[in-house]
Structures are given as C-alpha cells and as structure tokens.
Design a protein around this motif. Structure first.
Motif, mmCIF file in Angstrom:
data_model
loop_
_atom_site.group_PDB
_atom_site.id
_atom_site.type_symbol
_atom_site.label_atom_id
_atom_site.label_comp_id
_atom_site.label_asym_id
_atom_site.label_seq_id
_atom_site.Cartn_x
_atom_site.Cartn_y
_atom_site.Cartn_z
ATOM 1 N N GLY A 261 0.795 -1.221 0.000
ATOM 2 C CA GLY A 261 0.000 0.000 0.000
ATOM 3 C C GLY A 261 0.826 1.267 0.000
ATOM 4 N N PHE A 262 0.298 2.293 -0.683
ATOM 5 C CA PHE A 262 0.909 3.619 -0.735
ATOM 6 C C PHE A 262 -0.179 4.617 -0.339
ATOM 7 C CE2 PHE A 262 2.771 0.826 -3.826
ATOM 8 C CZ PHE A 262 4.147 1.048 -3.756
ATOM 9 N N ALA A 263 0.095 5.486 0.623
ATOM 10 C CA ALA A 263 -0.932 6.410 1.093
ATOM 11 C C ALA A 263 -0.381 7.825 1.230
ATOM 12 C CB ALA A 263 -1.496 5.942 2.428
ATOM 13 N N ASN A 264 -1.255 8.794 0.958
ATOM 14 C CA ASN A 264 -0.903 10.202 1.097
ATOM 15 C C ASN A 264 -1.888 10.836 2.078
ATOM 16 O OD1 ASN A 264 -0.479 12.986 0.758
ATOM 17 N ND2 ASN A 264 0.184 12.711 -1.350
ATOM 18 N N TRP A 265 -1.486 10.870 3.339
ATOM 19 C CA TRP A 265 -2.339 11.429 4.392
ATOM 20 C C TRP A 265 -1.851 12.807 4.842
ATOM 21 C CZ3 TRP A 265 -1.382 5.964 6.245
ATOM 22 C CH2 TRP A 265 -2.422 5.102 5.846
ATOM 23 N N SER A 266 -1.002 13.410 4.049
ATOM 24 C CA SER A 266 -0.363 14.658 4.473
ATOM 25 C C SER A 266 -1.157 15.900 4.103
ATOM 26 C CB SER A 266 1.025 14.773 3.832
ATOM 27 O OG SER A 266 0.894 14.916 2.421
ATOM 28 N N GLY A 267 -2.295 15.697 3.432
ATOM 29 C CA GLY A 267 -3.056 16.852 2.985
ATOM 30 C C GLY A 267 -2.737 17.247 1.560
ATOM 31 N N ALA A 269 -2.990 15.065 -0.993
ATOM 32 C CA ALA A 269 -3.567 14.026 -1.841
ATOM 33 C C ALA A 269 -4.062 14.644 -3.150
ATOM 34 C CB ALA A 269 -4.705 13.337 -1.121
ATOM 35 N N ILE A 270 -4.326 13.787 -4.140
ATOM 36 C CA ILE A 270 -4.587 14.259 -5.489
ATOM 37 C C ILE A 270 -6.078 14.430 -5.729
ATOM 38 C CG2 ILE A 270 -3.943 13.890 -7.900
ATOM 39 C CD1 ILE A 270 -2.215 11.537 -6.860
ATOM 40 N N PRO A 271 -6.533 15.635 -6.007
ATOM 41 C CA PRO A 271 -7.943 15.817 -6.368
ATOM 42 C C PRO A 271 -8.203 15.244 -7.749
ATOM 43 C CG PRO A 271 -6.748 17.889 -6.616
ATOM 44 C CD PRO A 271 -5.799 16.911 -5.970
ATOM 45 N N TYR A 272 -9.438 14.841 -7.986
ATOM 46 C CA TYR A 272 -9.784 14.229 -9.277
ATOM 47 C C TYR A 272 -9.483 15.173 -10.434
ATOM 48 C CZ TYR A 272 -12.499 12.279 -13.102
ATOM 49 O OH TYR A 272 -12.871 11.783 -14.318
ATOM 50 N N SER A 273 -8.920 14.601 -11.511
ATOM 51 C CA SER A 273 -8.625 15.394 -12.703
ATOM 52 C C SER A 273 -8.716 14.492 -13.928
ATOM 53 C CB SER A 273 -7.219 16.009 -12.630
ATOM 54 O OG SER A 273 -6.881 16.608 -13.864
ATOM 55 N N THR A 274 -9.412 14.977 -14.950
ATOM 56 C CA THR A 274 -9.506 14.219 -16.208
ATOM 57 C C THR A 274 -8.213 14.292 -17.010
ATOM 58 O OG1 THR A 274 -10.463 16.164 -17.303
ATOM 59 C CG2 THR A 274 -11.994 14.541 -16.384
ATOM 60 N N PRO A 334 -15.162 10.493 -10.418
ATOM 61 C CA PRO A 334 -15.178 11.957 -10.459
ATOM 62 C C PRO A 334 -15.591 12.530 -9.105
ATOM 63 C CG PRO A 334 -16.202 11.072 -12.429
ATOM 64 C CD PRO A 334 -15.969 9.909 -11.513
ATOM 65 N N GLY A 335 -14.858 13.562 -8.690
ATOM 66 C CA GLY A 335 -15.165 14.229 -7.430
ATOM 67 C C GLY A 335 -14.444 13.668 -6.227
ATOM 68 N N LYS A 336 -13.866 12.469 -6.357
ATOM 69 C CA LYS A 336 -13.171 11.862 -5.217
ATOM 70 C C LYS A 336 -11.689 12.252 -5.195
ATOM 71 C CE LYS A 336 -15.788 7.878 -3.692
ATOM 72 N NZ LYS A 336 -15.663 6.482 -3.193
ATOM 73 N N THR A 337 -11.143 12.322 -4.010
ATOM 74 C CA THR A 337 -9.713 12.592 -3.843
ATOM 75 C C THR A 337 -8.969 11.281 -3.692
ATOM 76 O OG1 THR A 337 -10.117 14.730 -2.783
ATOM 77 C CG2 THR A 337 -7.981 13.701 -2.390
ATOM 78 N N LEU A 338 -7.872 11.128 -4.428
ATOM 79 C CA LEU A 338 -7.077 9.895 -4.386
ATOM 80 C C LEU A 338 -6.060 9.971 -3.258
ATOM 81 C CD1 LEU A 338 -6.412 7.183 -5.801
ATOM 82 C CD2 LEU A 338 -4.751 8.442 -7.191
ATOM 83 N N THR A 339 -6.248 9.120 -2.258
ATOM 84 C CA THR A 339 -5.365 9.122 -1.089
ATOM 85 C C THR A 339 -4.555 7.836 -0.975
ATOM 86 O OG1 THR A 339 -6.938 10.510 0.102
ATOM 87 C CG2 THR A 339 -5.298 9.360 1.424
ATOM 88 N N GLN A 340 -5.163 6.694 -1.324
ATOM 89 C CA GLN A 340 -4.495 5.399 -1.169
ATOM 90 C C GLN A 340 -4.496 4.611 -2.480
ATOM 91 O OE1 GLN A 340 -6.981 4.349 2.519
ATOM 92 N NE2 GLN A 340 -5.048 3.276 2.907
ATOM 93 N N VAL A 341 -3.359 3.975 -2.738
ATOM 94 C CA VAL A 341 -3.198 3.082 -3.885
ATOM 95 C C VAL A 341 -2.577 1.795 -3.362
ATOM 96 C CG1 VAL A 341 -2.081 2.703 -6.125
ATOM 97 C CG2 VAL A 341 -2.889 4.992 -5.505
ATOM 98 N N GLY A 342 -3.107 0.640 -3.797
ATOM 99 C CA GLY A 342 -2.566 -0.621 -3.302
ATOM 100 C C GLY A 342 -2.557 -1.717 -4.354
ATOM 101 N N PHE A 343 -1.783 -2.768 -4.058
ATOM 102 C CA PHE A 343 -1.712 -3.966 -4.897
ATOM 103 C C PHE A 343 -1.980 -5.155 -3.992
ATOM 104 C CE2 PHE A 343 0.895 -0.744 -6.854
ATOM 105 C CZ PHE A 343 0.590 -0.834 -8.205
ATOM 106 N N ARG A 344 -3.145 -5.800 -4.202
ATOM 107 C CA ARG A 344 -3.575 -6.876 -3.323
ATOM 108 C C ARG A 344 -3.462 -8.219 -4.031
ATOM 109 N NH1 ARG A 344 -9.270 -7.216 0.165
ATOM 110 N NH2 ARG A 344 -8.501 -8.785 1.621
ATOM 111 N N ILE A 345 -3.248 -9.283 -3.256
ATOM 112 C CA ILE A 345 -3.098 -10.631 -3.804
ATOM 113 C C ILE A 345 -4.107 -11.555 -3.121
ATOM 114 C CG2 ILE A 345 -1.315 -11.262 -2.139
ATOM 115 C CD1 ILE A 345 0.043 -12.913 -4.309
ATOM 116 N N GLN A 346 -4.604 -12.529 -3.861
ATOM 117 C CA GLN A 346 -5.441 -13.570 -3.266
ATOM 118 C C GLN A 346 -4.516 -14.742 -2.936
ATOM 119 O OE1 GLN A 346 -8.347 -13.944 -6.474
ATOM 120 N NE2 GLN A 346 -9.885 -12.979 -5.185
#
Length: 364
Positions: A261-267, A269-274, A334-346
């Motif tokens: 996991g990668f997280a940006n909790w510092s304020g 974070a990336i606002p949605y952008s097309t 759209p409209g959501k802020t991107l804070t966390q990105v992860g790579f999960r395994i089963q």
C-alpha cells in the motif's frame, strides 16, 4: 519357317528397345535450368530499382540465362532465386530479408565466373521489437532492440499531435541494437522518431517522462506518500530496481491476504482530474506467476477490492510493465480525492512471496 520369322521379329523388337534405352541413358539429367551456355552478362535495367526485403525484382539484359549466384554487396548477403525461371534476357529474384539497408551493388555471376553488377537501394526501415525501459529521466539511457539500426542518423522523443520533438543522443548503434540518451522534455509521454538511410519511423512503443509524471513511487515515495501496506510493512530496496536506484519490496505472507500500500495522508492528496490518462509501473514477480489487483480508495468498490478489470498478471522472477488506461478500470470516481493506492493478492497459498514495485506513476 513361321517360327524363325517370329524369332527374327522378336529379336528386332528387343534390339530396338535396347537401342532406345541406350539413347535415353546417355541424355544428361538436368534440374530444369535452361541449357544456355554462359555468355557475357550485360544488365540494362532493374525493376524496381529500390525495394524492401522479400520484394520481387526483375533484372533485364543479355547473357543472363546461366546466372548461378546473386550477392548483395553489404556483408555479402546472397539472394535466393529459381534458375528455371531464367531466360537469356531476364532474371527474377527476391531481395533477401537479411539484406542491409542503403544503396549498394548487387552482383550476378554465371557458371563461368563472368559477372555484372547493378546499383540497387535496399529499403530497410528501422524496426524496434523490444526496449530496456519505458520510463526515463533527462540523461538516462534506453536500449532499443530490433533491426536496421546500424545506419540511424537521428532519434527524437516526439508527439506529432502537439508538434513537439526533442532530440535524443545516439550513444551506440549496431544492426540489431541502438542505445540512446534521452533528452529533457516538457512532454509527459511520446514515441521515438527514428531516422535511418531509408527514412523515418515512429516506434509503436510509448515512453513516459518521469520528470513530468505524478510519482507515487520512483526511487523514493512521491510527495506526501508513505507505506500503508497491510500485514508486514513494505521497505525500500536498493538491491532490486528497474529504474534509478531503488524500489519498494513487499512480502505477502502465506495464507494471508496482504497488500502493498501507498498512502498520502499529508493533505497533499490528489484531487480528481480528467488530465490523468494512465496509471503505469513495474512489478518484479515472485517465485511463481501470480495476479495482483490494483485498488484505490477513490474507486467505486472502495479500497481493498478484487475487480477483474484491475487485475495485473505478473510473471515470475522478471520485471513486468503495466500501463492501464484509467477509463478502463475502477480507479478514480469523479469528485473523489485519491489518497491510497494498493496492490492486493489472493493468497499466496503455498509460501511467502516477495514482489518489488518501481515507477508507480500517474501519467497525463
């Protein structure tokens, strides 16, 4: 009387058959090549006068019926042809696929060693079948593997739509390999324009400029990002990396559904952008082939899901590149802020497995 006459008839027939056999046996076996004595070959025209490997070409002239070899000058590459199609005034052959590009002499030689040479241009555009990396920074080197790269005169990182072309530096070149030093550029992504003696091509491969991309991780965590893995923490590794000097290593424990996991909790974070079009990155596989699932907290499913659209197949023991169009997956509403990105395994089900992650980027 009748008996003697019958014997004479049979004897005459037998002699006639043997004589015919003897004449047949004395005839020369041939391979179908026209039986034309070697002359002094003279060329009047080659049509076309330039062509790519595999193309059919016709040489016309006189004294061509006994031609036995055709050789292209550069590195003495022989051309295949069918002698049975020869006439004294025309010879049909194919340009060998191995022929090197550029203008050169093609020499036609008959069985007596008499030859004629004709100037011909082999059209051999550069081709690129593999690259050492899709990501670069100013001054980094990329190795291109393909064909017809030995006479390359210019390379540029370019976008024809935007009209931007930044010249790269040729470091070394051979027929099958070209090494270039990448330029500084304001382009976020683009192809390589490659010019050789035949002309210019654009690579099918697209390259990403790390200097212009949004970095989640590239040698270090991007601005505001930190480890947010489930289970054992991930760690920066300087032993394994695809670009630069470091990657992120994460061990997924047997029997647990861990996540890198990668997280940006510092304020920050990336606002949605097309403007963002792709998510890209490299993953080095573990001891067997696995599938990892890309997940974010800005997705419809929420963080930690297993959406088949987000599945990345990772081959064992090698660096795997992924480039996924954001509109094709559940990544960012759209409209959501991107804070966390992860790579999960089963899993994994058999043993602990370690993966490495490098150049995790958002690309416009």
């Amino acid at each position: 009387m009748k008996f003697n006459r019958f014997n004479r008839i049979v004897g005459l027939c037998l002699l006639t058959g043997l004589a015919g056999f003897g004449i047949t046996a004395c005839e020369k076996d041939t391979d179908g090549t026209p039986q034309i004595a070697p002359g002094n070959p003279v060329a009047t025209a080659m049509a076309p006068d330039s062509a790519a490997g595999g193309s059919v070409v016709t040489l016309t002239g006189t004294g061509l019926g006994d031609i036995r070899t055709i050789v292209f000058e550069k590195q003495s590459v022989p051309a295949g042809f069918q002698p049975t199609l020869n006439t004294d005034n025309a010879l049909i052959f194919r340009v060998p696929t191995e022929a090197l590009g550029g203008t050169q002499k093609v020499t036609f030689t008959n069985s007596a060693g008499r030859a004629v040479s004709v100037s011909f241009k082999v059209l051999a555009f550069s081709t690129v079948s593999d690259v050492s990396n899709y990501d670069f920074t100013k001054g980094s080197e990329i190795t291109l593997t393909g064909n017809n790269l030995d006479d390359v005169t210019a390379v540029a990182f370019a976008d024809s739509v935007k009209g931007i072309s930044d010249a790269a530096t040729i470091v070394s070149k051979s027929q099958k390999q070209l090494v270039v030093k990448m330029p500084a550029s304001t382009l976020g992504r683009g192809t390589l324009s490659i010019t050789n003696g035949t002309g210019r091509i654009r690579t099918k491969q697209e390259f990403v400029n790390l200097d212009m991309a949004y970095k989640i991780f590239a040698d270090a965590y991007g601005t505001g990002f930190q480890d947010a893995s489930w289970g054992d923490a991930a760690a920066v590794s300087t032993k394994e990396f695809k670009t630069g000097t470091a990657s992120i290593g994460k061990t997924f424990q047997k029997g647990n559904w861990h996540m890198a996991g990668f997280a940006n909790w510092s304020g920050s974070a990336i606002p949605y952008s097309t403007d963002y079009t792709y998510v890209t990155g490299w993953i080095k596989g573990a001891s067997a082939d696995y599938s990892l699932y890309l997940t974010t907290d800005a997705s419809k499913a929420g963080f930690g899901g297993f959406d088949d659209r987000n599945k990345i197949n990772v081959k064992a023991g090698v660096w795997n590149y992924f480039k996924i169009k954001l509109s094709d997956i559940d990544f960012w509403l759209p409209g959501k802020t991107l804070t966390q990105v992860g790579f999960r395994i089963q899993g994994p089900d058999k043993q602990d497995e370690t993966f490495y992650f490098d150049d995790i980027l958002l690309v416009k």
